[in-house]
Design a protein around this motif. Structure first.
Motif, PDB file in Angstrom:
ATOM      1  N   ASP A 100     -12.800  -9.109 -18.352  1.00  9.71           N
ATOM      2  CA  ASP A 100     -11.541  -8.387 -18.174  1.00  9.71           C
ATOM      3  C   ASP A 100     -10.640  -9.092 -17.160  1.00  9.71           C
ATOM      4  N   GLY A 101     -11.243  -9.540 -16.054  1.00  7.69           N
ATOM      5  CA  GLY A 101     -10.454 -10.212 -15.034  1.00  7.69           C
ATOM      6  C   GLY A 101      -9.894 -11.540 -15.519  1.00  7.69           C
ATOM      7  N   VAL A 102     -10.695 -12.281 -16.258  1.00  9.60           N
ATOM      8  CA  VAL A 102     -10.240 -13.586 -16.774  1.00  9.60           C
ATOM      9  C   VAL A 102      -9.163 -13.380 -17.835  1.00  9.60           C
ATOM     10  N   ARG A 103      -9.354 -12.395 -18.725  1.00  8.69           N
ATOM     11  CA  ARG A 103      -8.353 -12.115 -19.760  1.00  8.69           C
ATOM     12  C   ARG A 103      -7.014 -11.736 -19.116  1.00  8.69           C
ATOM     13  N   ALA A 104      -7.062 -10.900 -18.106  1.00  7.07           N
ATOM     14  CA  ALA A 104      -5.826 -10.484 -17.431  1.00  7.07           C
ATOM     15  C   ALA A 104      -5.157 -11.668 -16.737  1.00  7.07           C
ATOM     16  N   LEU A 133       0.329 -16.855 -18.721  1.00  8.61           N
ATOM     17  CA  LEU A 133       1.103 -17.236 -19.900  1.00  8.61           C
ATOM     18  C   LEU A 133       2.486 -16.597 -19.953  1.00  8.61           C
ATOM     19  N   ARG A 134       2.819 -15.810 -18.961  1.00  2.00           N
ATOM     20  CA  ARG A 134       4.201 -15.309 -18.865  1.00  2.00           C
ATOM     21  C   ARG A 134       5.164 -16.413 -18.445  1.00  2.00           C
ATOM     22  N   ASP A 135       4.607 -17.499 -17.947  1.00  6.42           N
ATOM     23  CA  ASP A 135       5.398 -18.650 -17.511  1.00  6.42           C
ATOM     24  C   ASP A 135       5.166 -19.794 -18.496  1.00  6.42           C
ATOM     25  N   ARG A 136       6.200 -20.172 -19.273  1.00  4.50           N
ATOM     26  CA  ARG A 136       6.059 -21.214 -20.293  1.00  4.50           C
ATOM     27  C   ARG A 136       5.639 -22.559 -19.712  1.00  4.50           C
ATOM     28  N   SER A 137       5.897 -22.764 -18.444  1.00  5.26           N
ATOM     29  CA  SER A 137       5.597 -24.071 -17.850  1.00  5.26           C
ATOM     30  C   SER A 137       4.097 -24.361 -17.833  1.00  5.26           C
ATOM     31  N   VAL A 138       3.265 -23.321 -17.981  1.00  2.00           N
ATOM     32  CA  VAL A 138       1.818 -23.578 -17.975  1.00  2.00           C
ATOM     33  C   VAL A 138       1.357 -24.245 -19.266  1.00  2.00           C
ATOM     34  N   LEU A 139       2.268 -24.393 -20.224  1.00  2.00           N
ATOM     35  CA  LEU A 139       1.948 -25.109 -21.455  1.00  2.00           C
ATOM     36  C   LEU A 139       2.513 -26.533 -21.438  1.00  2.00           C
ATOM     37  N   GLN A 140       3.031 -26.945 -20.303  1.00  2.00           N
ATOM     38  CA  GLN A 140       3.676 -28.240 -20.155  1.00  2.00           C
ATOM     39  C   GLN A 140       2.758 -29.229 -19.430  1.00  2.00           C
ATOM     40  N   GLN A 193      -5.843 -24.016 -15.268  1.00  2.16           N
ATOM     41  CA  GLN A 193      -5.624 -24.027 -13.821  1.00  2.16           C
ATOM     42  C   GLN A 193      -4.770 -22.841 -13.382  1.00  2.16           C
ATOM     43  N   ALA A 194      -3.703 -22.572 -14.124  1.00  3.36           N
ATOM     44  CA  ALA A 194      -2.818 -21.456 -13.771  1.00  3.36           C
ATOM     45  C   ALA A 194      -3.560 -20.131 -13.827  1.00  3.36           C
ATOM     46  N   ALA A 195      -4.389 -19.962 -14.861  1.00  2.08           N
ATOM     47  CA  ALA A 195      -5.160 -18.719 -14.967  1.00  2.08           C
ATOM     48  C   ALA A 195      -6.149 -18.591 -13.820  1.00  2.08           C
ATOM     49  N   ALA A 196      -6.783 -19.691 -13.448  1.00  3.62           N
ATOM     50  CA  ALA A 196      -7.728 -19.646 -12.335  1.00  3.62           C
ATOM     51  C   ALA A 196      -7.021 -19.290 -11.033  1.00  3.62           C
ATOM     52  N   ALA A 197      -5.820 -19.824 -10.839  1.00  4.43           N
ATOM     53  CA  ALA A 197      -5.056 -19.499  -9.624  1.00  4.43           C
ATOM     54  C   ALA A 197      -4.726 -18.008  -9.582  1.00  4.43           C
ATOM     55  N   VAL A 198      -4.296 -17.462 -10.718  1.00 10.01           N
ATOM     56  CA  VAL A 198      -4.015 -16.023 -10.783  1.00 10.01           C
ATOM     57  C   VAL A 198      -5.287 -15.229 -10.523  1.00 10.01           C
ATOM     58  N   TYR A 199      -6.378 -15.657 -11.141  1.00  7.02           N
ATOM     59  CA  TYR A 199      -7.640 -14.932 -10.967  1.00  7.02           C
ATOM     60  C   TYR A 199      -8.057 -14.899  -9.500  1.00  7.02           C
ATOM     61  N   LEU A 200      -8.002 -16.047  -8.824  1.00 10.22           N
ATOM     62  CA  LEU A 200      -8.416 -16.099  -7.426  1.00 10.22           C
ATOM     63  C   LEU A 200      -7.498 -15.278  -6.534  1.00 10.22           C
ATOM     64  N   ALA A 201      -6.221 -15.230  -6.881  1.00 10.90           N
ATOM     65  CA  ALA A 201      -5.268 -14.464  -6.069  1.00 10.90           C
ATOM     66  C   ALA A 201      -5.409 -12.961  -6.280  1.00 10.90           C
ATOM     67  N   ASP A 202      -5.761 -12.546  -7.498  1.00  5.61           N
ATOM     68  CA  ASP A 202      -5.735 -11.122  -7.843  1.00  5.61           C
ATOM     69  C   ASP A 202      -7.100 -10.446  -7.842  1.00  5.61           C
ATOM     70  N   ASN A 203      -8.172 -11.217  -7.695  1.00  2.25           N
ATOM     71  CA  ASN A 203      -9.514 -10.645  -7.780  1.00  2.25           C
ATOM     72  C   ASN A 203     -10.347 -11.018  -6.556  1.00  2.25           C
ATOM     73  N   ASP A 204     -11.381 -10.241  -6.327  1.00  3.05           N
ATOM     74  CA  ASP A 204     -12.299 -10.497  -5.218  1.00  3.05           C
ATOM     75  C   ASP A 204     -13.467 -11.322  -5.761  1.00  3.05           C
ATOM     76  N   TYR A 230      -5.234 -14.853 -17.641  1.00  4.36           N
ATOM     77  CA  TYR A 230      -4.547 -15.663 -18.653  1.00  4.36           C
ATOM     78  C   TYR A 230      -3.264 -14.981 -19.109  1.00  4.36           C
ATOM     79  N   ASP A 231      -3.298 -13.665 -19.249  1.00  2.20           N
ATOM     80  CA  ASP A 231      -2.115 -12.933 -19.680  1.00  2.20           C
ATOM     81  C   ASP A 231      -0.971 -13.124 -18.681  1.00  2.20           C
ATOM     82  N   VAL A 232      -1.279 -13.025 -17.407  1.00  3.08           N
ATOM     83  CA  VAL A 232      -0.256 -13.228 -16.373  1.00  3.08           C
ATOM     84  C   VAL A 232       0.220 -14.683 -16.372  1.00  3.08           C
TER      85      VAL A 232
END
Length: 378
Positions: A40-44, A50-57, A261-272, A46-48
């Motif tokens: 659940d945490g990893v899925r969330a 992918l709101r930024d198109r630059s993560v596909l660049q 990388q972007a998803a991992a950064a979000v995960y580390l920032a938003d989860n314990d 990635y969802d956050v």
């Protein structure tokens, strides 16, 4: 081309194909338990992301700036002051980058015997010569390292000092200091591979070698505490060497997956993540205990095994003149698997050894698997 053709396939990778049948209880691969992934945490995350198109660049070779900061902060909090890291496609790529930058035909690499077999593959690809250093229950033996340094003058020392693969052993704090002193005296670089260090089930943490030696390249990974499918690792090194390794990575793959990388950064920032690691340690510790408890009735008299404080592995040596590779064929007929130990040796293999991983299976599955293994070993 000749060097590449001469490098053998990994028996662990080969075994994964043989043990893919659902009825097989495998103690072979050093795999995290999939049911413990924070889906659940990893899925969330990635969802956050992918709101930024630059993560596909395309992205900088050094890696996602937020992720580098978060990893550096985490290492610093664990007792390894860190200002920057290079993000890699798993810690295996980090090892390959070090080998490419620092080794070549005629170079000499000292390794703990036995050691991580994919590291042996990596060093052989460069044409380097590998020399073994003795180890015991407390890890690499410093007196043996001194002898190897005097006789062979190695360019690099590679070791997994905390919950080693394949033995599960941990290099003692006193020996870490002594090895750092040897490295300083002989201009020896150390590669400290630390994918398991946070998976501790008893005892107190031991300071990383990189915290006491400035001639250490430290490799870390998200695979064992997060998810290996994300293929994220990191490399910490002195600034000049880190710049060189960044250039080597640029030639290898431009950069690690931007979206991961972007998803991992979000995960580390938003989860314990510490809380998640605590849950992993509780479950894996119970699984380790189940395996250790079963070993006396699984193995013949005279068998010895490691008693790891953490990590993923138990290392066994069977009595007498036996070949664990031959025993594996019988084990597969009983729908249970392990890794024969010979591939973990740089020079003369000990065929009576084998590695068991306890993390992938539940306590109940371990009980059943060890019962099957007893029919083969006893």
């Amino acid at each position: 081309m000749h060097r590449t053709l001469s490098v053998a396939s990994s028996p662990v990778r080969d075994l994964l194909a043989l043990t893919s049948r659902p009825e097989v209880i495998s103690f072979a691969g050093g795999l995290p338990a999939p049911e413990l992934f924070d889906l659940d945490g990893v899925r969330a995350a990635y969802d956050v992301a992918l709101r930024d198109r630059s993560v596909l660049q395309y992205a900088p070779t050094e890696g996602n700036a937020a992720l580098r900061d978060l990893v550096s902060e985490r290492l610093t909090a664990r007792g390894l002051p860190t200002s920057d890291v290079l993000i890699t496609t798993g810690s295996q790529q980090a090892l390959a980058l070090v080998a490419t930058a620092m080794l070549g035909p005629g170079a000499v690499v000292a390794v703990e015997e036995p050691t991580y077999l994919a590291a042996l593959q990596c060093f052989r690809m460069t044409g380097a010569r590998i020399v073994p250093v003795e180890s015991d229950a407390d890890g690499l033996v410093p007196s043996s390292l001194r002898s190897v340094v005097a006789a062979e003058k190695p360019d690099l020392l590679y070791l997994v000092p905390t919950f080693a693969n394949p033995t599960g052993r941990t290099l003692s704090a006193a020996r870490r200091v002594e090895i750092a002193e040897i490295a300083a005296a002989h201009d020896l670089w150390i590669v400290e591979d630390d994918p398991y260090g946070e998976l501790r089930y008893r005892g107190s943490a031991v300071p990383p070698l990189a915290s006491i030696s400035d001639r250490t390249v430290y490799l870390g990974s998200f695979s064992k505490i997060g998810a290996p499918g994300m293929r994220l690792g990191w490399l910490r090194a002195p600034a000049d060497l880190l710049r060189t390794l960044t250039i080597v990575k640029q030639a290898a793959d431009l950069h690690t997956s931007t979206v991961d990388q972007a998803a991992a950064a979000v995960y580390l920032a938003d989860n314990d993540l510490d809380a998640h690691v605590t849950r992993l340690c509780a479950e894996y510790g119970a699984r380790r205990d189940a395996m250790l408890t079963a070993l006396p009735t699984t193995t013949p008299a005279g068998t010895t095994w490691s008693d790891p404080d953490g990590g993923m592995f138990v290392w066994l040596r069977l009595p007498g003149d036996v070949d664990s590779a031959v025993l594996l064929k019988d084990a597969l007929l009983h729908d249970v698997a392990f890794v024969p130990g010979a591939a973990f040796f740089a020079t003369t293999p000990d065929h009576a050894t084998l590695r068991l991983s306890f993390t992938t299976n539940t306590v109940q599955e371990i009980g059943e698997g060890m019962a099957r293994l007893a029919k083969v070993l006893r």
